[in-house]
Scaffold this motif. Structure first.
Motif, PDB file in Angstrom:
ATOM      1  N   GLU A 182      31.999  43.299 -46.304  1.00 55.17           N
ATOM      2  CA  GLU A 182      31.088  42.201 -46.184  1.00 55.17           C
ATOM      3  C   GLU A 182      29.559  42.587 -46.966  1.00 55.17           C
ATOM      4  O   GLU A 182      28.718  42.178 -46.476  1.00 55.17           O
ATOM      5  CB  GLU A 182      30.902  41.737 -44.966  1.00 55.17           C
ATOM      6  N   PRO A 199      24.541  40.035 -51.086  1.00 59.05           N
ATOM      7  CA  PRO A 199      25.332  39.691 -52.061  1.00 59.05           C
ATOM      8  C   PRO A 199      26.241  38.310 -51.827  1.00 59.05           C
ATOM      9  O   PRO A 199      26.442  38.115 -50.584  1.00 59.05           O
ATOM     10  CB  PRO A 199      26.507  40.698 -51.930  1.00 59.05           C
ATOM     11  N   GLY A 234      28.333  48.043 -50.316  1.00 56.16           N
ATOM     12  CA  GLY A 234      28.286  48.087 -51.954  1.00 56.16           C
ATOM     13  C   GLY A 234      28.884  46.786 -52.449  1.00 56.16           C
ATOM     14  O   GLY A 234      28.987  45.938 -51.674  1.00 56.16           O
ATOM     15  N   VAL A 235      28.507  46.324 -53.694  1.00 60.19           N
ATOM     16  CA  VAL A 235      28.724  45.164 -54.357  1.00 60.19           C
ATOM     17  C   VAL A 235      29.892  45.199 -55.073  1.00 60.19           C
ATOM     18  O   VAL A 235      30.053  46.158 -56.008  1.00 60.19           O
ATOM     19  CB  VAL A 235      27.477  44.493 -55.280  1.00 60.19           C
ATOM     20  N   GLU A 291      40.594  37.362 -39.455  1.00 60.34           N
ATOM     21  CA  GLU A 291      40.398  37.085 -40.694  1.00 60.34           C
ATOM     22  C   GLU A 291      39.002  37.116 -41.212  1.00 60.34           C
ATOM     23  O   GLU A 291      38.502  37.465 -42.195  1.00 60.34           O
ATOM     24  CB  GLU A 291      40.843  35.784 -41.363  1.00 60.34           C
ATOM     25  N   HIS A 292      38.005  36.444 -40.533  1.00 59.28           N
ATOM     26  CA  HIS A 292      36.769  35.784 -41.077  1.00 59.28           C
ATOM     27  C   HIS A 292      35.589  36.978 -41.226  1.00 59.28           C
ATOM     28  O   HIS A 292      34.542  36.744 -41.797  1.00 59.28           O
ATOM     29  CB  HIS A 292      36.395  34.693 -40.381  1.00 59.28           C
ATOM     30  N   GLY A 314      27.735  35.464 -43.258  1.00 60.83           N
ATOM     31  CA  GLY A 314      27.485  36.596 -43.782  1.00 60.83           C
ATOM     32  C   GLY A 314      26.991  36.365 -45.309  1.00 60.83           C
ATOM     33  O   GLY A 314      26.260  37.463 -46.052  1.00 60.83           O
ATOM     34  N   PRO A 333      35.240  38.223 -57.423  1.00 56.42           N
ATOM     35  CA  PRO A 333      35.927  38.495 -56.252  1.00 56.42           C
ATOM     36  C   PRO A 333      36.105  37.208 -55.503  1.00 56.42           C
ATOM     37  O   PRO A 333      37.196  37.313 -54.827  1.00 56.42           O
ATOM     38  CB  PRO A 333      34.905  39.361 -55.472  1.00 56.42           C
ATOM     39  N   GLY A 387      29.153  35.316 -52.851  1.00 61.22           N
ATOM     40  CA  GLY A 387      30.189  35.086 -53.748  1.00 61.22           C
ATOM     41  C   GLY A 387      30.344  33.667 -53.900  1.00 61.22           C
ATOM     42  O   GLY A 387      29.327  33.052 -54.326  1.00 61.22           O
TER      43      GLY A 387
HETATM   44  C1  FAD Z   1      38.114  25.200 -46.296  1.00 55.75           C
HETATM   45  C2  FAD Z   1      37.981  26.279 -45.838  1.00 55.75           C
HETATM   46  C3  FAD Z   1      39.268  27.155 -45.516  1.00 55.75           C
HETATM   47  C4  FAD Z   1      39.197  28.424 -45.395  1.00 55.75           C
HETATM   48  N1  FAD Z   1      40.494  29.021 -45.027  1.00 55.75           N
HETATM   49  C5  FAD Z   1      40.305  30.451 -44.663  1.00 55.75           C
HETATM   50  C6  FAD Z   1      41.659  31.073 -44.526  1.00 55.75           C
HETATM   51  O1  FAD Z   1      42.742  30.601 -44.467  1.00 55.75           O
HETATM   52  N2  FAD Z   1      41.604  32.449 -44.204  1.00 55.75           N
HETATM   53  C7  FAD Z   1      40.615  33.208 -44.563  1.00 55.75           C
HETATM   54  O2  FAD Z   1      40.387  34.428 -44.381  1.00 55.75           O
HETATM   55  N3  FAD Z   1      39.227  32.555 -44.879  1.00 55.75           N
HETATM   56  C8  FAD Z   1      39.107  31.452 -44.905  1.00 55.75           C
HETATM   57  N4  FAD Z   1      38.226  30.904 -45.276  1.00 55.75           N
HETATM   58  C9  FAD Z   1      36.733  31.590 -45.404  1.00 55.75           C
HETATM   59  C10 FAD Z   1      36.498  31.852 -46.623  1.00 55.75           C
HETATM   60  O3  FAD Z   1      36.676  30.834 -47.530  1.00 55.75           O
HETATM   61  C11 FAD Z   1      37.057  33.023 -46.971  1.00 55.75           C
HETATM   62  O4  FAD Z   1      36.551  34.280 -46.534  1.00 55.75           O
HETATM   63  C12 FAD Z   1      36.433  33.290 -48.466  1.00 55.75           C
HETATM   64  O5  FAD Z   1      37.391  34.325 -49.230  1.00 55.75           O
HETATM   65  C13 FAD Z   1      35.077  33.802 -48.418  1.00 55.75           C
HETATM   66  O6  FAD Z   1      34.991  34.191 -50.039  1.00 55.75           O
HETATM   67  P1  FAD Z   1      33.545  33.772 -50.752  1.00 55.75           P
HETATM   68  O7  FAD Z   1      33.552  34.276 -52.231  1.00 55.75           O
HETATM   69  O8  FAD Z   1      33.034  32.425 -50.605  1.00 55.75           O
HETATM   70  O9  FAD Z   1      32.555  34.794 -49.958  1.00 55.75           O
HETATM   71  P2  FAD Z   1      31.072  34.704 -49.413  1.00 55.75           P
HETATM   72  O10 FAD Z   1      31.031  33.487 -48.197  1.00 55.75           O
HETATM   73  O11 FAD Z   1      30.178  34.293 -50.638  1.00 55.75           O
HETATM   74  O12 FAD Z   1      30.829  36.002 -48.677  1.00 55.75           O
HETATM   75  C14 FAD Z   1      31.382  36.486 -47.764  1.00 55.75           C
HETATM   76  C15 FAD Z   1      31.057  37.905 -47.530  1.00 55.75           C
HETATM   77  O13 FAD Z   1      31.323  38.889 -48.504  1.00 55.75           O
HETATM   78  C16 FAD Z   1      30.142  39.354 -48.828  1.00 55.75           C
HETATM   79  N5  FAD Z   1      30.193  39.293 -50.464  1.00 55.75           N
HETATM   80  C17 FAD Z   1      30.526  38.120 -51.396  1.00 55.75           C
HETATM   81  N6  FAD Z   1      30.645  38.688 -52.639  1.00 55.75           N
HETATM   82  C18 FAD Z   1      30.755  39.992 -52.632  1.00 55.75           C
HETATM   83  C19 FAD Z   1      30.689  41.007 -53.690  1.00 55.75           C
HETATM   84  N7  FAD Z   1      30.912  40.650 -54.796  1.00 55.75           N
HETATM   85  N8  FAD Z   1      30.534  42.425 -53.217  1.00 55.75           N
HETATM   86  C20 FAD Z   1      30.496  42.732 -51.707  1.00 55.75           C
HETATM   87  N9  FAD Z   1      30.457  41.807 -50.855  1.00 55.75           N
HETATM   88  C21 FAD Z   1      30.373  40.501 -51.199  1.00 55.75           C
HETATM   89  C22 FAD Z   1      28.948  38.459 -48.719  1.00 55.75           C
HETATM   90  O14 FAD Z   1      27.839  39.175 -48.638  1.00 55.75           O
HETATM   91  C23 FAD Z   1      29.455  37.838 -47.184  1.00 55.75           C
HETATM   92  O15 FAD Z   1      29.213  38.772 -46.318  1.00 55.75           O
HETATM   93  C24 FAD Z   1      38.038  29.168 -45.476  1.00 55.75           C
HETATM   94  C25 FAD Z   1      36.788  28.544 -45.882  1.00 55.75           C
HETATM   95  C26 FAD Z   1      36.669  27.263 -46.035  1.00 55.75           C
HETATM   96  C27 FAD Z   1      35.443  26.597 -46.447  1.00 55.75           C
END
Ligand code: FAD
Ligand code: FAD
Lengths: 429, 429
Positions: B186, B88, B190-191, B383-384, B98, B135, B90
């Motif tokens: 993560e 999955p 599930g999605v 957080e990550h 991940g 999401p 996002g």
């Molecule tokens: C410039 C920058 C600043 C950031 N600052 C922060 C911060 O302050 N705090 C923080 O916590 N994070 C931060 N992050 C990390 C990241 O941006 C966040 O964790 C963000 O919320 C990830 O969301 P995403 O949609 O990109 O997920 P993705 O990177 O696409 O996926 C993250 C994980 O979730 C899973 N996933 C994605 N979509 C779904 C779904 N629909 N159902 C089930 N699983 C799913 C994926 O398989 C993966 O394991 C930052 C990143 C960047 C690039």
């Protein structure tokens, strides 16, 4: 076991499940685990066999009072091996009959697990993480705080395995958030033995306004925290003449700032005619007295006769329709139909009183109230859980797939089903 | 698959698990489920095979872009039957690898599920529940709000079963809180296809203070929200001469009240010598510019060379010790050792940069950083999450019993293990 009267309506399905019966050898084993805290005296047991509302009564012959997580673990390991059913009990103030045995389950009370493990005060800081030994006490204090969930509990699984994730960290994102499964599972998945809760610092200034109003809907739209208490019975004389009353509490760090905001608000609602009368308090004792008006409602209702209690989440704009609707449907068969709750949260505590338990009143209320709630996509238990009394209505708020998953989780975590066997989940067909 | 260089250090255990390989028949089936949204073009796939940090690269040959929950369900049902692994994805901005495939997992992207389903604005009220289709976007907006968890997600299990508990209720206590298992899992359980999040109303007044200080410890004790950004590299010239910088945001309903409180605070910290210089902003653009100083740190670090990233929770009083300690340990092998984060939360983003990836630097950092954190009972991922890069370190923050329970939950919910198979949980022995 329960029989006759109001009990029979909670239909416990196929009756007592085939758990073992407590033997002399069990008593001896428990005496080794919690020496001097193995209670079999029927008079002492009475208070633990009956719930706070005095509506559900079990017939347990054994109450255990562990002091430590280790003792809880040893008790559960023994019960698991011996196939003895267990009823975890905290303050026994629950509203849905979850805290007392249904038949002869062993009562495992956390009453002696009441020491605060650690208390970290950050003085002027944002939070003071604290580990509290007594889930019931911790839970009680938490109720007055906004949206507080324990940061970390420690718990014991049905087979005695201890899960110790206790910590005071504010952030942790490693693996699945296991604790969340146990919070709110009403003692059916494990026994919580310690929790850590973030407590915001005590606000320096508190003001409470108690206001009478003709219209609850508009009030709900302008105030963020709202307890909408309806006039009823004796309290009406105490309170005044308005059909609706609302209690608003503000809290902040500067009395001057808060008073300014509250006064602005009062001017606005008074000039709009929304509020007809009221009083404001900043003095500690007067604040307490105003809150007591809300806190005494439940007790006062129990004195009015037999109480049919519902704790619903509904869309705010439909919240009160059910009350007026039921007054018409029930007519003189009901002494009072009372609605109060947290309007800002869409939470309605619906209470109906009648002289004595009446199957006809019940038949009018159920399943009508649940169906009405399900139609609004509301929740049939906003705060109080399902326990014993509401276990049959889970299906009104959750889809069959969710129920199936819950049953699977129960089977995974408590394969013999010894923990609170007649609670929360519907009896399996 | 991953090979050589920085990849090898994440040790994926026994390599690719025996999932099926995407066939022509699979492609035809997917084309029926999401017509026109079955991507096999390697150039388009490239962006989805590599993570934001460009440190983890998979080799998936298939990207699917469903628009609805139903489509996600059909995709998963097919993958489950065919034993195809699924990744999955996002926004693909995650920090732990991940979000991208490790081998040839089918990428299931939610990029097109970006419509807001409903938005309920209570104007002056406390909250506006909103259902968000994406999401990732919802999560992004949520990051700026204090302690927000989704009220309700809707999700699809590994076998395609949809769990629809979506609602905008603020309170619901019926049965187990299933959604909590899926939040933060993560993509391994599930999605998630939709979420409902309570959003506090936009504050009417926002002030930001950006202050230089000689001492981070005392600041951490007096301000509730704190981003402690350490001077480093180019940004130092931009920022000034203090060793520590702190960003404080206040928000409220009255600019006058907030300014008074902030000014009092500034007077206090300036006269105590705690703060040496600084600037305050209320203007929207200047507020944004000050926040950009914090938000650009991660990007700037990536330009500094190879980045070793750690996201730790630690007791506040020990937060910075690790940074100074590592500067000594690493000496000139590190270009920069940088610590920043939410001091009020005890969250340290520890970043070490070196010219290129160096096994010697890594050997000095790991397992040292994890052991140091475990000794403080901290979290190795605040957080990550764990994703692919940190899956091996879960044991530093959770006991073996918790790990076992997580594996059992994974086996219950995803018996074939097709969802993000190489993520979050350690490879099983
Ligand atoms: C410039 C920058 C600043 C950031 N600052 C922060 C911060 O302050 N705090 C923080 O916590 N994070 C931060 N992050 C990390 C990241 O941006 C966040 O964790 C963000 O919320 C990830 O969301 P995403 O949609 O990109 O997920 P993705 O990177 O696409 O996926 C993250 C994980 O979730 C899973 N996933 C994605 N979509 C779904 C779904 N629909 N159902 C089930 N699983 C799913 C994926 O398989 C993966 O394991 C930052 C990143 C960047 C690039
Ligand atoms: C006057 C009054 C006012 C109230 N107001 C509110 C209110 O505003 N909001 C609200 O939500 N509730 C309210 N309640 C209901 C009740 O007080 C609360 O739900 C309370 O938190 C229950 O805590 P307890 O320790 O008494 O639990 P119990 O009643 O002892 O137990 C409740 C359930 O939890 C289980 N349990 C108990 N201890 C453990 C444990 N250690 N591990 C696992 N499971 C356990 C029990 O088996 C049972 O199923 C009120 C009750 C009263 C009497």
């Amino acid at each position: 076991g329960p029989s006759g009267g109001p009990f029979s309506r909670h239909g416990i399905g196929r009756g007592r499940l085939p758990f073992s019966v407590v033997s002399g050898e069990d008593l001896a084993a428990f005496e080794r685990i919690v020496p001097g805290r193995v209670i079999t005296d029927p008079e002492v047991l009475e208070a633990s066999n009956v719930d706070w509302l005095r509506m559900v009564r079990g017939s347990s012959v054994l109450l255990l009072r562990p002091r430590t997580t280790e003792e809880v673990s040893h008790i559960l390991r023994h019960c698991h091996e011996r196939n003895l059913a267990v009823n975890p009990q905290g303050g026994n103030t629950g509203m849905v009959g979850g805290s007392v045995p249904v038949f002869d389950e062993v009562i495992l009370s956390t009453a002696l697990m009441n020491q605060v493990i650690s208390f970290h005060d950050m003085s002027d800081g944002p939070v003071c993480p604290c580990g509290c030994g007594a889930p019931s006490e911790a839970q009680a204090s938490v109720q007055t705080l906004p949206a507080q969930r324990p940061q970390w509990p420690q718990w014991v699984l049905a087979d005695g395995m201890v899960l110790n994730c206790l910590s005071t960290l504010r952030k942790d994102n490693t693996g699945y958030d296991l604790k969340q499964l146990f919070i709110g599972s009403e003692g059916t998945l494990g026994v919580i033995t310690a929790v850590s809760i973030l407590c915001p610092p005590k606000p320096r200034a508190v003001s409470v306004a108690f206001l009478g109003s003709l219209c609850w809907k508009m009030l709900g739209e302008i105030v963020s925290f709202l307890v909408c208490s309806l006039l009823w019975g004796n309290q009406s004389r105490l309170w005044g003449q308005s059909p609706f009353y609302v209690l608003i509490e503000t809290s902040g760090s500067r009395a001057g700032h808060d008073a300014e905001k509250l006064n602005d608000f009062l001017e606005q609602v008074l000039s709009s005619g929304l509020v007809t009368d009221g009083t404001v308090a900043t003095d500690h004792l007067k604040v307490k007295a105003l809150w007591a008006l809300r806190e005494r409602i439940s007790e006062a209702l129990s004195r009015d006769g037999y109480v049919y209690k519902y704790d619903l989440s509904l869309p705010t704009e439909r919240l009160y329709d059910l009350v007026t609707d039921l007054r018409v449907r029930l007519g003189p068969r009901a002494k009072h139909v009372v609605g109060y709750g947290h309007l800002g949260d869409g939470n309605l505590h619906l209470n109906v009183t009648s002289e004595a338990f009446s199957p006809s009143v019940l038949g009018t209320l159920e399943p009508y109230v649940y169906e009405w709630t399900a139609e609004q996509r509301g929740s049939v238990s906003a705060e109080h859980g399902l326990g014993f009394k509401k276990r049959g209505v889970l299906g009104y708020s959750k889809p069959p797939e969710a129920l199936r998953l819950m049953q699977q989780l129960k089977a995974l975590l408590d394969p013999k089903g010894i923990l609170n066997p007649y609670k929360t989940l519907p009896a399996q067909a």
